[in-house]
Design an enzyme around this catalytic site. Structure first.
Site, PDB file in Angstrom:
ATOM      1  N   ARG A 270      -6.174   1.453  17.987  1.00 46.99           N
ATOM      2  CA  ARG A 270      -5.919   0.004  17.896  1.00 46.99           C
ATOM      3  C   ARG A 270      -5.609  -0.639  19.246  1.00 46.99           C
ATOM      4  O   ARG A 270      -5.679  -1.865  19.368  1.00 46.99           O
ATOM      5  CB  ARG A 270      -4.800  -0.273  16.882  1.00 46.99           C
ATOM      6  CG  ARG A 270      -5.281  -0.047  15.472  1.00 46.99           C
ATOM      7  CD  ARG A 270      -4.267  -0.380  14.420  1.00 46.99           C
ATOM      8  NE  ARG A 270      -4.903  -0.302  13.112  1.00 46.99           N
ATOM      9  CZ  ARG A 270      -4.260  -0.120  11.971  1.00 46.99           C
ATOM     10  NH1 ARG A 270      -2.950  -0.029  11.955  1.00 46.99           N
ATOM     11  NH2 ARG A 270      -4.930  -0.070  10.835  1.00 46.99           N
TER      12      ARG A 270
ATOM     13  N   LYS B 117       0.833  -1.211   0.000  1.00 45.11           N
ATOM     14  CA  LYS B 117       0.000   0.000   0.000  1.00 45.11           C
ATOM     15  C   LYS B 117       0.860   1.250   0.000  1.00 45.11           C
ATOM     16  O   LYS B 117       0.623   2.181  -0.778  1.00 45.11           O
ATOM     17  CB  LYS B 117      -0.910  -0.038   1.245  1.00 45.11           C
ATOM     18  CG  LYS B 117      -1.882   1.095   1.351  1.00 45.11           C
ATOM     19  CD  LYS B 117      -3.151   0.652   2.058  1.00 45.11           C
ATOM     20  CE  LYS B 117      -3.005   0.498   3.562  1.00 45.11           C
ATOM     21  NZ  LYS B 117      -3.028   1.795   4.265  1.00 45.11           N
ATOM     22  N   SER B 118       1.864   1.295   0.856  1.00 44.18           N
ATOM     23  CA  SER B 118       2.729   2.482   0.933  1.00 44.18           C
ATOM     24  C   SER B 118       3.391   2.752  -0.413  1.00 44.18           C
ATOM     25  O   SER B 118       3.464   3.896  -0.871  1.00 44.18           O
ATOM     26  CB  SER B 118       3.827   2.261   1.980  1.00 44.18           C
ATOM     27  OG  SER B 118       3.271   2.189   3.263  1.00 44.18           O
TER      28      SER B 118
ATOM     29  N   GLN C 295       4.897   9.034   7.309  1.00 43.76           N
ATOM     30  CA  GLN C 295       3.992   9.914   6.560  1.00 43.76           C
ATOM     31  C   GLN C 295       4.425  11.363   6.710  1.00 43.76           C
ATOM     32  O   GLN C 295       4.446  12.129   5.744  1.00 43.76           O
ATOM     33  CB  GLN C 295       2.551   9.732   7.047  1.00 43.76           C
ATOM     34  CG  GLN C 295       1.991   8.357   6.696  1.00 43.76           C
ATOM     35  CD  GLN C 295       0.610   8.127   7.244  1.00 43.76           C
ATOM     36  OE1 GLN C 295       0.082   8.938   8.008  1.00 43.76           O
ATOM     37  NE2 GLN C 295       0.007   7.010   6.874  1.00 43.76           N
TER      38      GLN C 295
ATOM     39  N   SER D  46       7.325   9.054  12.297  1.00 42.49           N
ATOM     40  CA  SER D  46       6.241   8.905  11.320  1.00 42.49           C
ATOM     41  C   SER D  46       6.770   9.048   9.899  1.00 42.49           C
ATOM     42  O   SER D  46       7.279  10.104   9.507  1.00 42.49           O
ATOM     43  CB  SER D  46       5.154   9.959  11.565  1.00 42.49           C
ATOM     44  OG  SER D  46       4.333  10.095  10.417  1.00 42.49           O
TER      45      SER D  46
ATOM     46  N   LYS E 167      -4.398   5.436  14.705  1.00 38.69           N
ATOM     47  CA  LYS E 167      -4.435   4.773  13.395  1.00 38.69           C
ATOM     48  C   LYS E 167      -5.891   4.761  12.899  1.00 38.69           C
ATOM     49  O   LYS E 167      -6.702   5.552  13.335  1.00 38.69           O
ATOM     50  CB  LYS E 167      -3.837   3.370  13.500  1.00 38.69           C
ATOM     51  CG  LYS E 167      -2.345   3.379  13.842  1.00 38.69           C
ATOM     52  CD  LYS E 167      -1.527   4.006  12.733  1.00 38.69           C
ATOM     53  CE  LYS E 167      -0.049   4.051  13.061  1.00 38.69           C
ATOM     54  NZ  LYS E 167       0.713   4.821  12.084  1.00 38.69           N
TER      55      LYS E 167
ATOM     56  N   ARG F 151      -8.678  12.014  12.174  1.00 36.07           N
ATOM     57  CA  ARG F 151      -7.262  11.716  12.447  1.00 36.07           C
ATOM     58  C   ARG F 151      -6.400  12.996  12.480  1.00 36.07           C
ATOM     59  O   ARG F 151      -6.703  13.980  11.816  1.00 36.07           O
ATOM     60  CB  ARG F 151      -6.743  10.708  11.415  1.00 36.07           C
ATOM     61  CG  ARG F 151      -7.485   9.383  11.561  1.00 36.07           C
ATOM     62  CD  ARG F 151      -6.923   8.308  10.694  1.00 36.07           C
ATOM     63  NE  ARG F 151      -5.554   7.970  11.045  1.00 36.07           N
ATOM     64  CZ  ARG F 151      -4.776   7.183  10.317  1.00 36.07           C
ATOM     65  NH1 ARG F 151      -5.236   6.673   9.196  1.00 36.07           N
ATOM     66  NH2 ARG F 151      -3.553   6.924  10.704  1.00 36.07           N
TER      67      ARG F 151
ATOM     68  N   ASP G 242       2.191  -1.239  11.857  1.00 29.39           N
ATOM     69  CA  ASP G 242       0.861  -1.635  11.378  1.00 29.39           C
ATOM     70  C   ASP G 242       0.509  -3.077  11.748  1.00 29.39           C
ATOM     71  O   ASP G 242      -0.607  -3.524  11.496  1.00 29.39           O
ATOM     72  CB  ASP G 242       0.782  -1.468   9.855  1.00 29.39           C
ATOM     73  CG  ASP G 242       0.817   0.010   9.458  1.00 29.39           C
ATOM     74  OD1 ASP G 242       0.451   0.856  10.291  1.00 29.39           O
ATOM     75  OD2 ASP G 242       1.221   0.296   8.313  1.00 29.39           O
TER      76      ASP G 242
HETATM   77  C1  S3P Z   1       2.696   4.769   6.301  1.00 30.39           C
HETATM   78  C2  S3P Z   1       3.272   5.141   7.493  1.00 30.39           C
HETATM   79  C3  S3P Z   1       2.756   4.710   8.798  1.00 30.39           C
HETATM   80  C4  S3P Z   1       1.817   3.527   8.669  1.00 30.39           C
HETATM   81  C5  S3P Z   1       0.814   3.714   7.567  1.00 30.39           C
HETATM   82  C6  S3P Z   1       1.517   3.883   6.231  1.00 30.39           C
HETATM   83  C7  S3P Z   1       3.286   5.267   5.047  1.00 30.39           C
HETATM   84  O1  S3P Z   1       2.048   5.782   9.385  1.00 30.39           O
HETATM   85  O2  S3P Z   1       1.134   3.308   9.875  1.00 30.39           O
HETATM   86  O3  S3P Z   1      -0.051   2.594   7.477  1.00 30.39           O
HETATM   87  O4  S3P Z   1       2.928   4.757   3.955  1.00 30.39           O
HETATM   88  O5  S3P Z   1       4.118   6.179   5.112  1.00 30.39           O
HETATM   89  P1  S3P Z   1       2.763   6.914  10.282  1.00 30.39           P
HETATM   90  O6  S3P Z   1       3.675   7.680   9.434  1.00 30.39           O
HETATM   91  O7  S3P Z   1       1.627   7.742  10.810  1.00 30.39           O
HETATM   92  O8  S3P Z   1       3.457   6.149  11.377  1.00 30.39           O
END
Ligand code: S3P
Length: 442
Positions: A347, A23-24, A170, A168, A343, A124, A316
C-alpha cells in the site's frame, strides 16, 4: 482485472449512510459460532466476498450455516471437536484474516487441511503465524513464507508464552484460537495494542480471556456457547466517507451505527489531529462492542506527523489518510507503518504510484510516506490509476475525485466487493460522480 471506476471531478457528499458490516467481526462470528455448542445468530453480517469465503470454509467442514439474508446469518455450531475433514483445499479467497485465523483454529484438529487463496493472498506472509504454531507443537508447512498452508494432525498442542514480533491482530487471534485447543495456558505479549475483537467475542461465547497490560492469556480446553452477535458497520469502510466528507467542500454526512472499538478508531484521531470536523453521536454498546453515529463535515485540513502509536489503530485506513494528506496544508509524514507493504497490495508503493499519477508530491519511504498537500482548489489532477486488486486503494482514489481537476479512472476495482459490496451505489447516492466501467473503457 476487467472492472474499473470512472469518477467525475467535484461533487459533495451529503446524507445519512450505513456502510456494510465489520469485516473483522464477521469473520470471527462465523469461526467462533462454528465451534460453539448450540446456535449463534448474527445480524449486520458483511455480505462481502471475504466473509463469505470464511462461511464457505466452515460449510466445507460440515457446519450448517444459513444466510446471509439481509445481514442475518444462523450458525449451527458443531462444538469444539465437531468439525469434519473437508473434501479438498479450503479456499480463503482474498481474505488474509480468514487464512491466518484458520491456521490457528485448525492447527489443533485431528484431520489435515490445506489453505489456499487468490493470487494476492498466495503472495502474503504466513510464517509469522506458522512459526509460533510450530512452537506450540503444530505440524504446519508453508511454501517459503507463503501459502499454500498445510496442517497435519499433531500429537497435541501445548500453550506457550510468545512475544509478537509485529503488532498484528491476525497473529494474536490465530494463537488465541490455537490456545483454545492447547494444553495449559497460552500467553501473547503485544508490542502495541491491536484490535481486540477476538478477545471480546470469545468473552461473549463464555470463554475466559485474561488481559494484563500487554499480555493476553487463554487457558486451553474451554468450550464455547452459541450466542447472538450484532455486527456494527465497519469503521474501515466508513473511513472513505470520513475522508471524502472532510475534503469535499460543503459536505455533511452522518455515518450510522459505526463500530467504535478503541483499537479501531485511530482514523478519527488522525483526522482530528489534521483538523477534521467529526462529531460522535448516539453512543451505545452492542454485544460487547461500542458503536456510534459519526457526523462529518468538510473542514480545512493541515499536514501532520502521524503519531506512530496510532498506526496499528488505523492500519487499514492509510490509503484514505494519504488522500486526506494530499488535500491538507503542509506536509504529512507517516512512519512506523512497514506493515502496509504486506497488505492486499504494497500500500505504500501502490498509493505513491497513484498519487504521483494525479500530480501529488508523494515520497515513499521504507515504512511510510511523505506527502506535500495542496490545500486550495484541486488537490489532484485527473488521470488513470491502478488499484492493483486492492479494495481500499480503489475506494481511496474514488474519494480523491471530490477534489480533482479532471476525471479519475481507476482500474482493477473488482475486489471492492471483498469488504464493501454496494460501494458505488452508496457513494453515488451521497453525491460522488462514480460509475462502474468495463475493461474497454476503464
Ligand atoms: C485484521 C487485522 C489487521 C488488518 C486486517 C484485519 C483482523 O491485519 O489489517 O485488515 O481482522 O484481525 P494484521 O493483523 O496483519 O495487522
Amino acid at each position: 482485472m476487467d472492472s474499473g471506476y470512472k469518477v467525475a471531478p467535484g461533487g459533495r457528499l451529503l446524507g445519512r449512510l450505513r456502510v456494510p458490516g465489520d469485516k473483522s467481526i464477521s469473520h470471527r462470528a462465523i469461526m467462533l459460532g462454528a465451534i460453539a455448542d448450540g446456535v449463534t445468530r448474527v445480524t449486520g453480517f458483511l455480505e462481502g466476498a471475504d466473509a463469505l469465503s470464511t462461511r464457505n470454509v466452515f460449510r466445507a467442514m460440515g457446519v450448517r450455516i444459513e444466510g446471509p439474508d439481509d445481514g442475518r446469518v444462523t450458525i449451527h455450531g458443531v462444538g469444539r471437536d465437531g468439525l469434519r475433514p473437508p473434501a479438498g483445499p479450503l479456499d480463503c479467497g482474498n481474505a488474509g484474516t480468514a487464512m491466518r485465523l484458520l491456521m490457528g483454529l485448525l492447527a489443533g484438529q485431528s484431520f489435515a487441511t490445506e489453505l489456499v487463496g487468490d493470487e494476492t493472498l498466495m503472495r502474503r506472509p504466513m510464517r509469522r503465524v506458522a512459526d509460533p504454531l510450530a512452537r506450540m507443537g503444530a505440524r504446519v508447512e508453508t511454501d517459503g513464507d507463503c501459502p499454500p498452508v498445510r496442517l497435519s494432525p499433531s500429537a497435541g498442542l501445548a500453550g506457550i508464552e510468545f512475544r509478537l514480533p509485529v503488532a498484528s491482530a491476525q497473529l494474536k487471534s490465530a494463537l488465541l484460537l490455537a490456545g483454545l485447543y492447547a494444553n495449559g495456558r497460552t500467553t501473547i505479549i503485544e508490542p502495541a495494542p491491536t484490535r481486540d475483537h477476538t478477545e471480546r467475542m470469545l468473552g461473549g461465547f463464555g470463554v475466559r480471556v485474561e488481559r494484563d497490560g500487554a499480555r493476553v492469556s487463554i487457558d486451553g480446553g474451554q468450550r464455547l456457547t452459541g450466542c447472538a452477535i450484532d455486527v456494527p458497520a465497519d469503521i474501515s469502510s466508513a473511513a472513505f466517507f470520513l475522508v471524502g466528507a472532510s475534503i469535499a467542500p460543503g459536505a455533511d454526512v452522518v455515518l450510522e451505527h459505526v463500530g467504535m472499538n478503541p483499537t479501531r478508531t485511530g482514523i478519527i484521531d488522525v483526522l482530528r489531529l489534521m483538523g477534521a470536523d467529526i462529531t460522535v453521536l448516539a453512543e451505545s454498546e452492542v454485544g460487547g462492542e461500542p458503536v456510534a453515529d459519526l457526523r462529518v463535515r468538510s473542514a480545512p485540513l493541515s499536514g501532520i506527523d502521524v503519531p506512530e502509536e496510532l498506526v496499528p489503530l488505523a492500519i487499514d485506513e492509510f490509503p484514505a489518510i494519504f488522500i486526506a494528506a494530499a488535500c491538507a496544508r503542509g506536509r504529512t509524514r507517516v512512519s512506523g507503518a512497514a506493515e502496509l507493504r504486506v497488505k492486499e497490495s504494497d500500500r505504500i508503493a501502490t498509493m505513491a504510484e497513484g498519487l504521483r499519477v494525479l500530480g501529488v508530491s508523494a515520497e515513499p519511504t521504507p515504512d511510510g510516506m511523505v506527502i506535500e498537500g495542496r490545500p486550495d482548489g484541486a488537490a489532484f489532477s485527473g488521470g488513470r490509476v491502478e488499484a492493483h486488486g486492492d479494495h481500499r486503494i480503489a475506494m481511496s482514489f474514488a474519494m480523491a475525485a471530490l477534489r480533482a481537476g479532471g476525471p479519475i479512472a481507476i482500474a482493477d476495482t473488482e475486489n471492492v466487493a471483498t469488504s464493501f459490496p454496494g460501494f458505488v451505489q452508496l457513494a453515488a447516492g451521497a453525491g460522488l460522480g462514480i460509475v462502474e466501467t468495463g475493461a474497454a473503457d476503464s
